[in-house]
Structure formats: C-alpha cells, structure tokens
Design an enzyme around this catalytic site. Structure first.
Site, PDB file in Angstrom:
ATOM      1  N   ILE A  13      68.013  63.364  59.337  1.00 16.68           N
ATOM      2  CA  ILE A  13      69.172  62.702  60.241  1.00 16.68           C
ATOM      3  C   ILE A  13      70.512  62.581  59.314  1.00 16.68           C
ATOM      4  O   ILE A  13      71.579  62.880  59.954  1.00 16.68           O
ATOM      5  CB  ILE A  13      68.698  61.063  60.283  1.00 16.68           C
ATOM      6  CG1 ILE A  13      67.391  61.116  61.174  1.00 16.68           C
ATOM      7  CG2 ILE A  13      69.762  60.332  60.846  1.00 16.68           C
ATOM      8  CD1 ILE A  13      66.795  59.652  61.379  1.00 16.68           C
ATOM      9  N   THR A  36      62.332  64.505  49.441  1.00 17.56           N
ATOM     10  CA  THR A  36      61.772  64.824  50.651  1.00 17.56           C
ATOM     11  C   THR A  36      62.790  65.814  51.599  1.00 17.56           C
ATOM     12  O   THR A  36      62.660  66.477  52.343  1.00 17.56           O
ATOM     13  CB  THR A  36      61.200  63.623  51.508  1.00 17.56           C
ATOM     14  OG1 THR A  36      62.525  62.756  51.915  1.00 17.56           O
ATOM     15  CG2 THR A  36      60.309  62.830  51.044  1.00 17.56           C
ATOM     16  N   ASP A  55      69.585  59.806  42.540  1.00 13.02           N
ATOM     17  CA  ASP A  55      68.590  58.754  43.059  1.00 13.02           C
ATOM     18  C   ASP A  55      69.447  57.445  43.437  1.00 13.02           C
ATOM     19  O   ASP A  55      70.454  57.257  42.769  1.00 13.02           O
ATOM     20  CB  ASP A  55      67.409  58.621  41.983  1.00 13.02           C
ATOM     21  CG  ASP A  55      66.431  57.816  42.767  1.00 13.02           C
ATOM     22  OD1 ASP A  55      65.374  58.283  43.217  1.00 13.02           O
ATOM     23  OD2 ASP A  55      66.360  56.602  42.993  1.00 13.02           O
ATOM     24  N   GLN A  75      71.220  56.423  54.847  1.00  9.74           N
ATOM     25  CA  GLN A  75      70.034  57.246  55.543  1.00  9.74           C
ATOM     26  C   GLN A  75      68.863  57.403  54.569  1.00  9.74           C
ATOM     27  O   GLN A  75      67.629  57.679  54.875  1.00  9.74           O
ATOM     28  CB  GLN A  75      70.388  58.655  56.228  1.00  9.74           C
ATOM     29  CG  GLN A  75      71.428  58.465  56.952  1.00  9.74           C
ATOM     30  CD  GLN A  75      71.459  57.582  58.311  1.00  9.74           C
ATOM     31  OE1 GLN A  75      70.555  57.686  58.981  1.00  9.74           O
ATOM     32  NE2 GLN A  75      72.493  56.721  58.517  1.00  9.74           N
ATOM     33  N   TYR A 143      56.310  49.687  54.705  1.00  8.09           N
ATOM     34  CA  TYR A 143      57.404  50.368  55.161  1.00  8.09           C
ATOM     35  C   TYR A 143      58.260  49.418  55.998  1.00  8.09           C
ATOM     36  O   TYR A 143      59.733  49.221  55.836  1.00  8.09           O
ATOM     37  CB  TYR A 143      57.133  51.741  55.626  1.00  8.09           C
ATOM     38  CG  TYR A 143      58.361  52.169  56.549  1.00  8.09           C
ATOM     39  CD1 TYR A 143      59.243  52.992  55.719  1.00  8.09           C
ATOM     40  CD2 TYR A 143      58.529  52.256  57.907  1.00  8.09           C
ATOM     41  CE1 TYR A 143      60.481  53.830  56.291  1.00  8.09           C
ATOM     42  CE2 TYR A 143      59.578  52.910  58.334  1.00  8.09           C
ATOM     43  CZ  TYR A 143      60.385  53.585  57.590  1.00  8.09           C
ATOM     44  OH  TYR A 143      61.606  54.338  58.151  1.00  8.09           O
ATOM     45  N   ASN A 172      61.840  55.827  66.473  1.00  6.85           N
ATOM     46  CA  ASN A 172      61.050  57.180  66.393  1.00  6.85           C
ATOM     47  C   ASN A 172      62.104  58.455  66.790  1.00  6.85           C
ATOM     48  O   ASN A 172      62.162  58.978  67.768  1.00  6.85           O
ATOM     49  CB  ASN A 172      60.069  57.430  67.264  1.00  6.85           C
ATOM     50  CG  ASN A 172      58.974  56.544  66.510  1.00  6.85           C
ATOM     51  OD1 ASN A 172      59.049  55.186  66.606  1.00  6.85           O
ATOM     52  ND2 ASN A 172      57.657  57.233  65.934  1.00  6.85           N
ATOM     53  N   VAL A 187      55.590  62.468  64.091  1.00  6.63           N
ATOM     54  CA  VAL A 187      54.531  63.368  64.939  1.00  6.63           C
ATOM     55  C   VAL A 187      54.766  64.560  65.761  1.00  6.63           C
ATOM     56  O   VAL A 187      54.128  65.704  65.780  1.00  6.63           O
ATOM     57  CB  VAL A 187      53.828  62.253  65.806  1.00  6.63           C
ATOM     58  CG1 VAL A 187      54.791  61.751  66.836  1.00  6.63           C
ATOM     59  CG2 VAL A 187      52.737  62.720  66.432  1.00  6.63           C
ATOM     60  N   ARG A 211      55.592  55.420  72.055  1.00  6.07           N
ATOM     61  CA  ARG A 211      56.668  55.331  71.181  1.00  6.07           C
ATOM     62  C   ARG A 211      58.095  55.480  71.935  1.00  6.07           C
ATOM     63  O   ARG A 211      57.963  56.510  72.934  1.00  6.07           O
ATOM     64  CB  ARG A 211      56.719  56.297  70.099  1.00  6.07           C
ATOM     65  CG  ARG A 211      55.726  56.172  69.032  1.00  6.07           C
ATOM     66  CD  ARG A 211      55.855  54.927  68.253  1.00  6.07           C
ATOM     67  NE  ARG A 211      55.014  54.593  67.269  1.00  6.07           N
ATOM     68  CZ  ARG A 211      53.835  53.996  67.285  1.00  6.07           C
ATOM     69  NH1 ARG A 211      53.697  53.288  68.453  1.00  6.07           N
ATOM     70  NH2 ARG A 211      53.088  53.816  66.225  1.00  6.07           N
ATOM     71  N   ASP A 275      49.704  51.181  61.547  1.00  4.36           N
ATOM     72  CA  ASP A 275      50.377  51.577  62.909  1.00  4.36           C
ATOM     73  C   ASP A 275      50.378  50.309  64.122  1.00  4.36           C
ATOM     74  O   ASP A 275      49.670  49.711  64.168  1.00  4.36           O
ATOM     75  CB  ASP A 275      49.283  52.698  63.671  1.00  4.36           C
ATOM     76  CG  ASP A 275      50.126  53.925  63.608  1.00  4.36           C
ATOM     77  OD1 ASP A 275      50.942  54.214  62.852  1.00  4.36           O
ATOM     78  OD2 ASP A 275      49.484  54.999  64.170  1.00  4.36           O
TER      79      ASP A 275
HETATM   80  C1  UD2 Z   1      57.828  54.768  62.125  1.00  7.06           C
HETATM   81  C2  UD2 Z   1      59.137  53.877  62.998  1.00  7.06           C
HETATM   82  C3  UD2 Z   1      59.910  54.651  63.400  1.00  7.06           C
HETATM   83  C4  UD2 Z   1      60.564  54.908  61.759  1.00  7.06           C
HETATM   84  C5  UD2 Z   1      59.516  55.950  61.313  1.00  7.06           C
HETATM   85  C6  UD2 Z   1      60.033  56.651  59.878  1.00  7.06           C
HETATM   86  C7  UD2 Z   1      57.585  52.386  64.273  1.00  7.06           C
HETATM   87  C8  UD2 Z   1      57.312  52.044  66.034  1.00  7.06           C
HETATM   88  N1  UD2 Z   1      58.328  53.365  64.404  1.00  7.06           N
HETATM   89  O1  UD2 Z   1      57.488  55.595  62.981  1.00  7.06           O
HETATM   90  O2  UD2 Z   1      61.290  53.893  63.935  1.00  7.06           O
HETATM   91  O3  UD2 Z   1      60.927  54.098  61.141  1.00  7.06           O
HETATM   92  O4  UD2 Z   1      58.456  55.123  61.051  1.00  7.06           O
HETATM   93  O5  UD2 Z   1      58.578  57.170  59.326  1.00  7.06           O
HETATM   94  O6  UD2 Z   1      57.115  51.556  63.660  1.00  7.06           O
HETATM   95  N2  UD2 Z   1      50.286  60.316  64.939  1.00  7.06           N
HETATM   96  C9  UD2 Z   1      49.133  61.129  65.421  1.00  7.06           C
HETATM   97  N3  UD2 Z   1      48.887  62.506  64.710  1.00  7.06           N
HETATM   98  C10 UD2 Z   1      49.486  62.866  63.622  1.00  7.06           C
HETATM   99  C11 UD2 Z   1      50.677  62.194  63.245  1.00  7.06           C
HETATM  100  C12 UD2 Z   1      51.076  60.970  63.779  1.00  7.06           C
HETATM  101  O7  UD2 Z   1      48.573  60.737  66.256  1.00  7.06           O
HETATM  102  O8  UD2 Z   1      49.107  64.029  63.322  1.00  7.06           O
HETATM  103  C13 UD2 Z   1      50.436  59.198  65.653  1.00  7.06           C
HETATM  104  C14 UD2 Z   1      50.645  57.979  64.640  1.00  7.06           C
HETATM  105  O9  UD2 Z   1      49.305  57.328  64.056  1.00  7.06           O
HETATM  106  C15 UD2 Z   1      51.535  57.085  65.325  1.00  7.06           C
HETATM  107  C16 UD2 Z   1      52.428  57.834  66.163  1.00  7.06           C
HETATM  108  O10 UD2 Z   1      51.719  59.286  66.093  1.00  7.06           O
HETATM  109  O11 UD2 Z   1      50.945  56.338  66.248  1.00  7.06           O
HETATM  110  C17 UD2 Z   1      54.040  58.289  65.703  1.00  7.06           C
HETATM  111  O12 UD2 Z   1      53.717  58.424  64.184  1.00  7.06           O
HETATM  112  P1  UD2 Z   1      55.159  58.767  63.079  1.00  7.06           P
HETATM  113  O13 UD2 Z   1      54.543  58.823  61.830  1.00  7.06           O
HETATM  114  O14 UD2 Z   1      55.975  59.901  63.844  1.00  7.06           O
HETATM  115  O15 UD2 Z   1      56.024  57.712  63.436  1.00  7.06           O
HETATM  116  P2  UD2 Z   1      55.880  56.038  63.256  1.00  7.06           P
HETATM  117  O16 UD2 Z   1      55.581  55.460  64.704  1.00  7.06           O
HETATM  118  O17 UD2 Z   1      55.010  55.706  62.316  1.00  7.06           O
END
Ligand code: UD2
Length: 323
Positions: A13, A36, A55, A75, A143, A172, A187, A211, A275
């Site tokens: 971003i 990262t 940092d 960011q 987080y 997301n 994801v 999402r 999650d």
């Molecule tokens: C969270 C926040 C997002 C941002 C992000 C930063 C929410 C709703 N969103 O994203 O706004 O801050 O954190 O990291 O809290 N998944 C799978 N398989 C995989 C990888 C992920 O099924 O191999 C699923 C995961 O379990 C989740 C979804 O995909 O249900 C999205 O995961 P993510 O890590 O892309 O993002 P998320 O929702 O934790």
C-alpha cells in the site's frame, strides 16, 4: 505541492501511495524497516523520493523523518491476524510502540495531519452487517487490538496536542505488489501465487467466510481525500474504507481459478484462529465526509492484480532461463 512522509513505503500500500504522489508532483519521503516490504516495489521511483531504512520505534529516526513534513501517511505495521496470534509481543512493539513513537515525533515537528491505516478487524464478530463506524468495537485478535489502540492514540493526540488525524479503517486491501510468498500474506495474493505454481490452496473453514475486498487504488484515493478534507473531520475521526460489497472465500477461489484456468477444487482446513466470520463496510460516512467512492470493483481489481502476478512470474522465469 506538499511534503509527505509515508511509513511502510516499501510495502504494497505504501509503495502504491508513493507512486500516486510522485505522479502528482509531490515531495515524498519514506521510511521502512524492510522487515516485510521490499525496495523492488520502489525501483522505478527510487530516484524521485527520499528513503531511509528506519524502524518506527527508532526515536531519532522518526524525529528526522517528520522534520518539515506536511502529511504523514502511516502505513507501516506488522500486518496479519495470524502473525499477531503467534507473536503478540512482537506485533505489539511494532504496531503500538512504533505508532506512539511516530505520533510524538509528528507532534514535535508540527506536522499538519496524520492519516492512519486502521483496520476493519476492530469490529470483530459484531453480528450486525454492514459495519458502521459508530458501532462499539469488539477486537478479537491481538492485531485488531493493536490497530484499534492506535486509533485511540490518534484521537488523544488531537485532543491533547491538536495534531490533526484521520483513521481509515481499511477492509481487506488487495492489489499488485502485495507480498504473496508468506503464510502471513493476504488471501488473494496467496491463492494466486499457489495456483500459478500448480498448488491447490486451502480455504480455512467452510468457504462461506466473507470479506469486503477492496482494490488498492481505492485506498490510495481515500488517503488523498483524507489529506484534503477540512480540519473539522481531522479530529481523529474513523472512516470505513471498503466497497460496500463482500465476497465469500469460495467466490474468491473460483474467481482466481477462473482467471488462471486452474481446475482443481479447493482443499478445506479448520478455521483460522483469531479470524472473524463476515466483514462488510458501510461506506456512507467516507462518501459524505471525504467524498470517497471506490472506483475499482472487485472483479476489475482482481484482473489487474492477477495480470501483475502473472507478469512478475514470467519476468522471474525469463531471468532464471537467461541466468
Ligand atoms: C485482516 C483485516 C484487514 C487487514 C488485514 C491485515 C478483517 C476482517 N480484516 O484481514 O482489514 O487489516 O487483516 O493483515 O479482520 N485464508 C484462507 N486461506 C489462506 C489464507 C487466508 O482461507 O491460505 C482466509 C483467512 O482465514 C480469512 C480470509 O482468508 O478468513 C482473509 O484472510 P487475510 O489474511 O487475507 O485477511 P484478514 O481477513 O485476516
């Protein structure tokens, strides 16, 4: 022309923001600890920006970074819900201590405004959909707690010291340059990367988790609008930055597989710790007060994103053959 400091400028971003600001002729300074992020994301504008590898927790580094700056676009963070579940202290130190250190430096340097990359994770498993900014937060993961805590810090720095701030609760964000090769990657990046390598991605849970996936250019426009917004809204106010539409993980899998011509059915695994189940933004406040409108929809954004990963993959393959 204004002077911008982008923290986490080498991340996906941050680097997309940097490109937009350079294109508009602004002066861009960036910091990143490169834990990262990658300087590859800045290769084509490296000559047009100033960059320090620092940092967020480095006191002298943040003091120098904020000197003479109009806007801070913050960011930089150790993103990822599962990473914070695994290492709550490490992510706390980067995300909370780092932000507090930056805020102190921004206050002392009399920065005009800080725009903060907050997170939709703050809502947690609130049953009401879509999520609205005035709902009480219910953070589940470390987080989410960290991102929400920093919103409160932004608000308190406005009240205590008059430092203008806006919190953009990103839903997301995805797009080109998002790192794809870590278990902590988003994801869409992970699924695309795996399918391109011929591996079948795993959906955590039953695939009906949903999402509000928002293309990165929409987040960039939200940041620019937040800088231009009147002071009356820069009081630490929170804005949802999503699209107002959501996709299930099954939908996402099918859309990526369709684009790539990948024919395997998904594997399913247990739901991921920390999650939340569903996430969908109400974007009325951002539309009314910032003029935010998501211009790139999910499917268009996905096509652009996949095209970028495919091009990168081909570039790497060509380099390997040449080498
Ligand atoms: C969270 C926040 C997002 C941002 C992000 C930063 C929410 C709703 N969103 O994203 O706004 O801050 O954190 O990291 O809290 N998944 C799978 N398989 C995989 C990888 C992920 O099924 O191999 C699923 C995961 O379990 C989740 C979804 O995909 O249900 C999205 O995961 P993510 O890590 O892309 O993002 P998320 O929702 O934790």
């Amino acid at each position: 022309m204004a002077r911008y400091l982008i923290t986490g400028i080498a991340g996906f971003i941050g680097s997309t923001l940097a490109h937009a600001l350079v294109e508009q002729g602004h002066e861009v300074r960036g910091i990143d600890n490169l834990s990262t992020g990658s300087l590859d994301n800045l290769a084509d504008i490296r000559h047009a920006i100033s960059f320090e590898q620092t940092d967020l927790q480095d006191v002298a580094g943040m003091k120098a970074a904020c000197e003479g700056v109009d806007f801070v676009l913050h960011q930089g963070a150790l993103a990822s819900v599962p990473r914070s579940v695994k290492d709550p202290l490490g992510s706390h130190q980067s995300n909370i201590n780092g932000t507090l250190n930056l805020l102190i430096a921004a206050r002392d340097a009399k920065v005009r405004r800080i725009v903060y990359a907050a997170s939709s994770s703050a809502y947690g498993d609130q049953p009401t959909q879509p999520k609205q900014e005035d709902m009480p937060p219910l953070p589940l993961s470390p987080y989410a707690v960290q991102k929400l805590t920093c919103e409160y810090y932004i608000q308190s720095f406005y009240r205590a010291y008059g430092l203008e701030g806006i919190c953009l609760r990103y839903f997301n964000i995805f797009g080109p340059h998002q790192a794809a090769d870590s278990p902590y990657s988003g994801v869409i990046a992970q699924f695309t990367y795996k399918m391109m390598a011929g591996d079948t991605p795993t959906i955590f849970g039953d695939g009906l988790t949903s999402r509000d996936f928002n293309y990165v250019d929409n987040a960039v426009s939200a940041n620019l609008l937040a800088c231009a917004a009147p002071s009356a809204v820069a009081t630490g106010r929170v804005f949802n930055i999503g699209t107002g539409k959501s996709q299930t993980l099954n939908d996402v899998y099918a859309a990526i597989a369709g684009e790539l011509g990948f024919r395997e059915k998904p594997k399913y695994g247990p739901p991921r710790e920390g999650d939340i189940r569903h996430s969908l933004a109400n974007i009325e406040r951002a539309t009314a007060e910032l003029g935010y409108r998501p211009k790139v929809g999910f499917h268009d954004g996905l096509r652009k994103t996949i095209a970028w990963y495919v091009a990168e993959h081909e570039k790497k393959a060509a380099t390997t053959i040449e080498g």
